[in-house]
Design a protein around this motif. Sequence first.
Motif, PDB file in Angstrom:
ATOM      1  N   ALA A  14      -5.765   2.435 -10.058  1.00 46.34           N
ATOM      2  CA  ALA A  14      -6.180   1.961  -8.738  1.00 46.34           C
ATOM      3  C   ALA A  14      -6.888   0.613  -8.864  1.00 46.34           C
ATOM      4  O   ALA A  14      -7.568   0.339  -9.849  1.00 46.34           O
ATOM      5  CB  ALA A  14      -7.103   2.990  -8.088  1.00 46.34           C
ATOM      6  N   CYS A  15      -6.701  -0.227  -7.853  1.00 43.41           N
ATOM      7  CA  CYS A  15      -7.359  -1.545  -7.826  1.00 43.41           C
ATOM      8  C   CYS A  15      -8.358  -1.565  -6.680  1.00 43.41           C
ATOM      9  O   CYS A  15      -8.119  -0.976  -5.612  1.00 43.41           O
ATOM     10  CB  CYS A  15      -6.317  -2.646  -7.653  1.00 43.41           C
ATOM     11  SG  CYS A  15      -7.014  -4.319  -7.662  1.00 43.41           S
TER      12      CYS A  15
ATOM     13  N   THR B  52       0.819  -1.218   0.000  1.00 37.53           N
ATOM     14  CA  THR B  52       0.000   0.000   0.000  1.00 37.53           C
ATOM     15  C   THR B  52       0.852   1.266   0.000  1.00 37.53           C
ATOM     16  O   THR B  52       0.322   2.362   0.229  1.00 37.53           O
ATOM     17  CB  THR B  52      -0.933   0.027   1.231  1.00 37.53           C
ATOM     18  OG1 THR B  52      -0.137   0.035   2.429  1.00 37.53           O
ATOM     19  CG2 THR B  52      -1.856  -1.174   1.242  1.00 37.53           C
TER      20      THR B  52
ATOM     21  N   HIS C 134      -0.570  -7.874  -9.461  1.00 36.54           N
ATOM     22  CA  HIS C 134       0.164  -6.926  -8.633  1.00 36.54           C
ATOM     23  C   HIS C 134       1.636  -7.339  -8.554  1.00 36.54           C
ATOM     24  O   HIS C 134       1.967  -8.462  -8.155  1.00 36.54           O
ATOM     25  CB  HIS C 134      -0.425  -6.875  -7.227  1.00 36.54           C
ATOM     26  CG  HIS C 134      -1.783  -6.263  -7.157  1.00 36.54           C
ATOM     27  ND1 HIS C 134      -1.978  -4.907  -6.976  1.00 36.54           N
ATOM     28  CD2 HIS C 134      -3.021  -6.814  -7.269  1.00 36.54           C
ATOM     29  CE1 HIS C 134      -3.279  -4.652  -6.956  1.00 36.54           C
ATOM     30  NE2 HIS C 134      -3.936  -5.793  -7.134  1.00 36.54           N
TER      31      HIS C 134
ATOM     32  N   ARG D 136      -4.657  -2.359  -2.846  1.00 38.70           N
ATOM     33  CA  ARG D 136      -3.210  -2.362  -3.050  1.00 38.70           C
ATOM     34  C   ARG D 136      -2.841  -1.291  -4.074  1.00 38.70           C
ATOM     35  O   ARG D 136      -3.593  -1.046  -5.021  1.00 38.70           O
ATOM     36  CB  ARG D 136      -2.740  -3.745  -3.513  1.00 38.70           C
ATOM     37  CG  ARG D 136      -2.958  -4.831  -2.472  1.00 38.70           C
ATOM     38  CD  ARG D 136      -2.612  -6.220  -3.002  1.00 38.70           C
ATOM     39  NE  ARG D 136      -2.817  -7.235  -1.985  1.00 38.70           N
ATOM     40  CZ  ARG D 136      -3.980  -7.854  -1.758  1.00 38.70           C
ATOM     41  NH1 ARG D 136      -5.039  -7.530  -2.499  1.00 38.70           N
ATOM     42  NH2 ARG D 136      -4.078  -8.768  -0.816  1.00 38.70           N
ATOM     43  N   THR D 137      -1.682  -0.688  -3.879  1.00 38.54           N
ATOM     44  CA  THR D 137      -1.274   0.416  -4.745  1.00 38.54           C
ATOM     45  C   THR D 137      -0.111   0.051  -5.659  1.00 38.54           C
ATOM     46  O   THR D 137       0.375   0.902  -6.409  1.00 38.54           O
ATOM     47  CB  THR D 137      -0.873   1.631  -3.895  1.00 38.54           C
ATOM     48  OG1 THR D 137       0.173   1.250  -2.983  1.00 38.54           O
ATOM     49  CG2 THR D 137      -2.062   2.151  -3.101  1.00 38.54           C
ATOM     50  N   THR D 138       0.365  -1.178  -5.607  1.00 43.50           N
ATOM     51  CA  THR D 138       1.479  -1.586  -6.457  1.00 43.50           C
ATOM     52  C   THR D 138       1.047  -1.629  -7.925  1.00 43.50           C
ATOM     53  O   THR D 138      -0.129  -1.854  -8.236  1.00 43.50           O
ATOM     54  CB  THR D 138       1.995  -2.981  -6.046  1.00 43.50           C
ATOM     55  OG1 THR D 138       0.877  -3.872  -5.912  1.00 43.50           O
ATOM     56  CG2 THR D 138       2.737  -2.917  -4.738  1.00 43.50           C
TER      57      THR D 138
ATOM     58  N   ARG E 253      -0.857   1.351 -13.740  1.00 42.67           N
ATOM     59  CA  ARG E 253      -0.777   1.883 -12.383  1.00 42.67           C
ATOM     60  C   ARG E 253      -2.130   2.421 -11.923  1.00 42.67           C
ATOM     61  O   ARG E 253      -2.210   3.237 -11.000  1.00 42.67           O
ATOM     62  CB  ARG E 253       0.313   2.962 -12.295  1.00 42.67           C
ATOM     63  CG  ARG E 253       1.678   2.403 -12.648  1.00 42.67           C
ATOM     64  CD  ARG E 253       2.810   3.393 -12.485  1.00 42.67           C
ATOM     65  NE  ARG E 253       4.036   2.809 -13.006  1.00 42.67           N
ATOM     66  CZ  ARG E 253       4.830   1.979 -12.337  1.00 42.67           C
ATOM     67  NH1 ARG E 253       4.525   1.641 -11.098  1.00 42.67           N
ATOM     68  NH2 ARG E 253       5.913   1.484 -12.895  1.00 42.67           N
TER      69      ARG E 253
ATOM     70  N   ALA F  90       2.493   4.546  -1.070  1.00 42.85           N
ATOM     71  CA  ALA F  90       2.178   5.553  -2.086  1.00 42.85           C
ATOM     72  C   ALA F  90       3.347   5.654  -3.055  1.00 42.85           C
ATOM     73  O   ALA F  90       4.447   5.161  -2.788  1.00 42.85           O
ATOM     74  CB  ALA F  90       1.904   6.889  -1.417  1.00 42.85           C
TER      75      ALA F  90
END
Length: 441
Positions: free
Chosen positions: A309-310, A8, A255, A314-316, A307, A10
């Motif tokens: 958002a999911c 997560t 991811h 998760r932000t990877t 890239r 940033a």
Amino acid sequence: MIIHREETFAGKQMEELQLERMKKTLEKVYENVPFYKNLLDDYGIDVLKFNRLNDLTEYPFTTKEDLRKNYPFGMFAVGKEKLVRIHASSGTSGKPTVVGYTKHDIEQWSQAVARAIAMGGGKKGEVLHNAYGYGLFTGGLGLHYGSEMLGMTTVPVSGGNTNRQIQLIQDFKPAIICGTPSYTLNIAEKMESLGIAPDNNSLKYGIMGAEPWTEKMRLILEQKLGIQACDIYGLSEVMGPGVAMECAEGRNGLHIAEDHFIAEVVDPVTLERLEDGEEGELVFTSLTKEAMPLIRYRTGDIASISRDACICGRTTARMSRIKGRIDDMLIVRGVNVYPSQIEFQLLSTSEVVPHYQVFINTSGSLDVVTLHVELNETVYKEASFSVNHAIAQTVARKIEQRLKSALMISIRVKVCAPNTIPRSEGKAVRIIDQRKLNSYT
């Protein structure tokens, strides 16, 4: 749902972590791997001046041929006394590529795979049926150690002996099955033939990988086994399974474990880095490997990176599912075609089952491509148990027309009787290049 802190981070937070680890990795390979010292010196690169992640584009690529030339241990950054395990490729197209692991590497790998299994639905205390092959192939042991790290009960059944696989699934009642899509399909079809309905087994999730597979294949596996299937990605040269993983919530890209790897996509011809969303060859750089860090390793796998958002939180970055491999790409009368594109058309054809092989031969100076497909039992009976019957030949023409319409290629289709195309007990062999075989006779 378990989400780890690193998943997560940033954008800037992840970049800072990657930059810190990248600097240490570059210094490590320059000081300890003669191959990299010589290569970077030839390019006039000073690793101490690496200050931005974008500086990576100035660095040369590492290829599988580099690994083969330094066989067996020339790419290692530690002495053999620090190794606890060695894996290797099959070496079917030359010398095998050898990969080493320290104790720390195994721990990092196990944690990455544990994260991946949790992402795909795995939970502590449940049973995981591991049908990936064990041995020098990284799949079996990779999933095994990750499963144990997560706290699951692991059944190390490996590949093959399908009847025993089914017996263990019935008796041990696993929640997750792991294996290649083609071999998992083999298990599913055998269960179906034994009258075991999808709602009459304990399976809830599937973690499939080690070969490209389509959305159609996913749907078939889910229907036949009553599971939710997710894709896992890895390659032995970089780590093994766990480099990237689909989440059960989104299933819209895998991811990437960005705290362990920097991922790029490059044009396979010009080698220029491509923008997010553009399709090209995946390239990975190790950030946490001790025994064998790799810089800008060309995987040969075709995908893109996103890239966006999911929904899982998760932000990877995410990579698309693998479209195919550069070395598996067929050029049919000037048109580039991947086996997965052929598979998609077959899985849309109800008269055949999802097993096929592509044979390449020569006739004079021309390459001849023939697709072998297998009729399902119902159609075979309607054709009076003959692949030469008009019904069977109509199916062949139908598939040829679909390939022509969708892919703009002309491929001869040969229909075969049920259960005559070899079933996979590991990675499926889709391309049979008889030109190579003939060159030795």
